[in-house]
Motif scaffolding. Structure first.
Motif, PDB file in Angstrom:
ATOM      1  N   GLY A  52       0.846  -1.190   0.000  1.00  0.00           N
ATOM      2  CA  GLY A  52       0.000   0.000   0.000  1.00  0.00           C
ATOM      3  C   GLY A  52       0.879   1.235   0.000  1.00  0.00           C
ATOM      4  N   CYS A  53       0.555   2.192  -0.839  1.00  0.00           N
ATOM      5  CA  CYS A  53       1.383   3.397  -0.976  1.00  0.00           C
ATOM      6  C   CYS A  53       1.475   4.190   0.331  1.00  0.00           C
ATOM      7  CB  CYS A  53       0.833   4.286  -2.087  1.00  0.00           C
ATOM      8  SG  CYS A  53       0.867   3.499  -3.710  1.00  0.00           S
ATOM      9  N   PHE A  54       0.376   4.267   1.067  1.00  0.00           N
ATOM     10  CA  PHE A  54       0.362   5.038   2.314  1.00  0.00           C
ATOM     11  C   PHE A  54       1.230   4.379   3.378  1.00  0.00           C
ATOM     12  CE2 PHE A  54      -1.488   5.841   6.533  1.00  0.00           C
ATOM     13  CZ  PHE A  54      -1.373   7.221   6.583  1.00  0.00           C
ATOM     14  N   TRP A  55       1.009   3.112   3.646  1.00  0.00           N
ATOM     15  CA  TRP A  55       1.708   2.433   4.739  1.00  0.00           C
ATOM     16  C   TRP A  55       3.175   2.171   4.444  1.00  0.00           C
ATOM     17  CZ3 TRP A  55      -0.407   2.682   9.226  1.00  0.00           C
ATOM     18  CH2 TRP A  55      -1.785   2.722   9.333  1.00  0.00           C
ATOM     19  N   HIS A  56       3.491   1.854   3.205  1.00  0.00           N
ATOM     20  CA  HIS A  56       4.862   1.470   2.853  1.00  0.00           C
ATOM     21  C   HIS A  56       5.649   2.602   2.215  1.00  0.00           C
ATOM     22  CE1 HIS A  56       4.334  -2.808   3.863  1.00  0.00           C
ATOM     23  NE2 HIS A  56       3.069  -2.555   3.554  1.00  0.00           N
ATOM     24  N   ARG A  57       5.049   3.791   2.126  1.00  0.00           N
ATOM     25  CA  ARG A  57       5.727   5.033   1.737  1.00  0.00           C
ATOM     26  C   ARG A  57       6.257   5.003   0.309  1.00  0.00           C
ATOM     27  NH1 ARG A  57       2.839   7.486   4.365  1.00  0.00           N
ATOM     28  NH2 ARG A  57       4.033   9.359   4.048  1.00  0.00           N
ATOM     29  N   HIS A  58       5.376   4.891  -0.649  1.00  0.00           N
ATOM     30  CA  HIS A  58       5.741   4.928  -2.066  1.00  0.00           C
ATOM     31  C   HIS A  58       6.142   6.355  -2.417  1.00  0.00           C
ATOM     32  CE1 HIS A  58       4.451   4.186  -6.501  1.00  0.00           C
ATOM     33  NE2 HIS A  58       5.754   4.095  -6.338  1.00  0.00           N
ATOM     34  N   SER A  59       7.444   6.567  -2.588  1.00  0.00           N
ATOM     35  CA  SER A  59       7.931   7.931  -2.803  1.00  0.00           C
ATOM     36  C   SER A  59       7.405   8.496  -4.125  1.00  0.00           C
ATOM     37  CB  SER A  59       9.461   7.973  -2.771  1.00  0.00           C
ATOM     38  OG  SER A  59       9.978   7.241  -3.844  1.00  0.00           O
ATOM     39  N   GLY A  60       6.999   9.752  -4.078  1.00  0.00           N
ATOM     40  CA  GLY A  60       6.494  10.433  -5.252  1.00  0.00           C
ATOM     41  C   GLY A  60       5.034  10.145  -5.569  1.00  0.00           C
ATOM     42  N   CYS A  61       4.381   9.329  -4.782  1.00  0.00           N
ATOM     43  CA  CYS A  61       2.991   8.960  -5.036  1.00  0.00           C
ATOM     44  C   CYS A  61       2.065   9.913  -4.275  1.00  0.00           C
ATOM     45  CB  CYS A  61       2.742   7.520  -4.587  1.00  0.00           C
ATOM     46  SG  CYS A  61       1.051   6.970  -4.838  1.00  0.00           S
ATOM     47  N   GLN A  62       0.983  10.313  -4.921  1.00  0.00           N
ATOM     48  CA  GLN A  62       0.035  11.215  -4.254  1.00  0.00           C
ATOM     49  C   GLN A  62      -0.691  10.539  -3.094  1.00  0.00           C
ATOM     50  OE1 GLN A  62      -2.590  12.409  -7.374  1.00  0.00           O
ATOM     51  NE2 GLN A  62      -3.868  10.585  -7.227  1.00  0.00           N
ATOM     52  N   ASP A  63      -0.713   9.208  -3.076  1.00  0.00           N
ATOM     53  CA  ASP A  63      -1.362   8.470  -1.990  1.00  0.00           C
ATOM     54  C   ASP A  63      -0.472   8.348  -0.750  1.00  0.00           C
ATOM     55  OD1 ASP A  63      -3.506   8.100  -3.680  1.00  0.00           O
ATOM     56  OD2 ASP A  63      -2.842   6.118  -4.334  1.00  0.00           O
ATOM     57  N   CYS A  64       0.740   8.873  -0.837  1.00  0.00           N
ATOM     58  CA  CYS A  64       1.732   8.736   0.235  1.00  0.00           C
ATOM     59  C   CYS A  64       1.795  10.017   1.061  1.00  0.00           C
ATOM     60  CB  CYS A  64       3.093   8.416  -0.392  1.00  0.00           C
ATOM     61  SG  CYS A  64       4.396   8.204   0.796  1.00  0.00           S
ATOM     62  N   SER A  65       0.693  10.372   1.679  1.00  0.00           N
ATOM     63  CA  SER A  65       0.649  11.586   2.487  1.00  0.00           C
ATOM     64  C   SER A  65       0.995  11.259   3.939  1.00  0.00           C
ATOM     65  CB  SER A  65      -0.740  12.206   2.404  1.00  0.00           C
ATOM     66  OG  SER A  65      -1.691  11.297   2.924  1.00  0.00           O
ATOM     67  N   VAL A  66       1.280  12.304   4.690  1.00  0.00           N
ATOM     68  CA  VAL A  66       1.545  12.147   6.119  1.00  0.00           C
ATOM     69  C   VAL A  66       0.411  12.846   6.861  1.00  0.00           C
ATOM     70  CG1 VAL A  66       3.126  12.675   8.009  1.00  0.00           C
ATOM     71  CG2 VAL A  66       4.031  12.120   5.749  1.00  0.00           C
ATOM     72  N   LEU A  75       5.570   9.340  11.971  1.00  0.00           N
ATOM     73  CA  LEU A  75       6.873   9.320  11.288  1.00  0.00           C
ATOM     74  C   LEU A  75       7.738   8.129  11.706  1.00  0.00           C
ATOM     75  CD1 LEU A  75       7.594  13.152  11.086  1.00  0.00           C
ATOM     76  CD2 LEU A  75       6.714  11.619   9.298  1.00  0.00           C
ATOM     77  N   PRO A  76       7.889   7.831  13.005  1.00  0.00           N
ATOM     78  CA  PRO A  76       8.661   6.633  13.376  1.00  0.00           C
ATOM     79  C   PRO A  76       7.986   5.337  12.902  1.00  0.00           C
ATOM     80  CG  PRO A  76       8.431   8.083  15.275  1.00  0.00           C
ATOM     81  CD  PRO A  76       7.557   8.633  14.191  1.00  0.00           C
ATOM     82  N   LYS A  77       6.648   5.321  12.906  1.00  0.00           N
ATOM     83  CA  LYS A  77       5.924   4.137  12.449  1.00  0.00           C
ATOM     84  C   LYS A  77       6.214   3.872  10.971  1.00  0.00           C
ATOM     85  CE  LYS A  77       1.271   2.190  12.625  1.00  0.00           C
ATOM     86  NZ  LYS A  77       1.640   1.052  13.428  1.00  0.00           N
TER      87      LYS A  77
END
Length: 133
Positions: A52-66, A75-77
């Motif tokens: 998943g882009c959110f949980w696994h931090r797909h860089s450059g993806c719009q679904d990868c928000s904080v 952030l540590p998670k």
């Protein structure tokens, strides 16, 4: 967060249906392998991880928000998840496995995903094909 699934997620099901349609046969969530890959082809020594882009931090993806609140928690998670993913890939490759990571956002483009899967796996083996009739 209790509703977040670790197995049989929507993107994972899309990948599995597409693989099945293409004639590949596979195993799921091999417990004996590092990270319990989502899809495993034992004879080929190939594994597919669907992230998943959110949980696994797909860089450059719009679904990868904080999330805006509680960043000291998030952030540590996220950093721990990324580190665990890298260790899993390293461990699988050290055991001689080829690994393909498919991101959630990539499952929206089935034609591109199909080409990528066939390129990674090669043609289905004769005994992988479904017998009809």
């Amino acid at each position: 967060m209790s509703r977040i699934r670790s197995k049989n997620t929507g993107p994972e099901m899309i990948v599995r249906r597409l693989l099945h349609k293409l004639g590949y046969r596979f195993r799921l969530h091999a417990r004996e392998l590092p990270g319990k890959p989502d899809v495993v082809f034992r004879r080929r020594k190939k594994a597919i991880q669907v992230h998943g882009c959110f949980w696994h931090r797909h860089s450059g993806c719009q679904d990868c928000s904080v999330p805006g609140s509680r960043q000291e928690y998030w952030l540590p998670k996220f950093a721990a998840t990324v580190a665990r993913d890298e260790k899993t890939l390293t461990d699988l490759r050290a055991l001689g496995w080829d690994v393909l990571v498919i991101w959630d956002c990539e499952t929206r483009y089935l034609a591109d995903l199909e080409k990528r899967l066939v390129r990674f796996l090669g043609a289905p083996a004769r005994d992988d094909l479904v017998q009809t009739g």
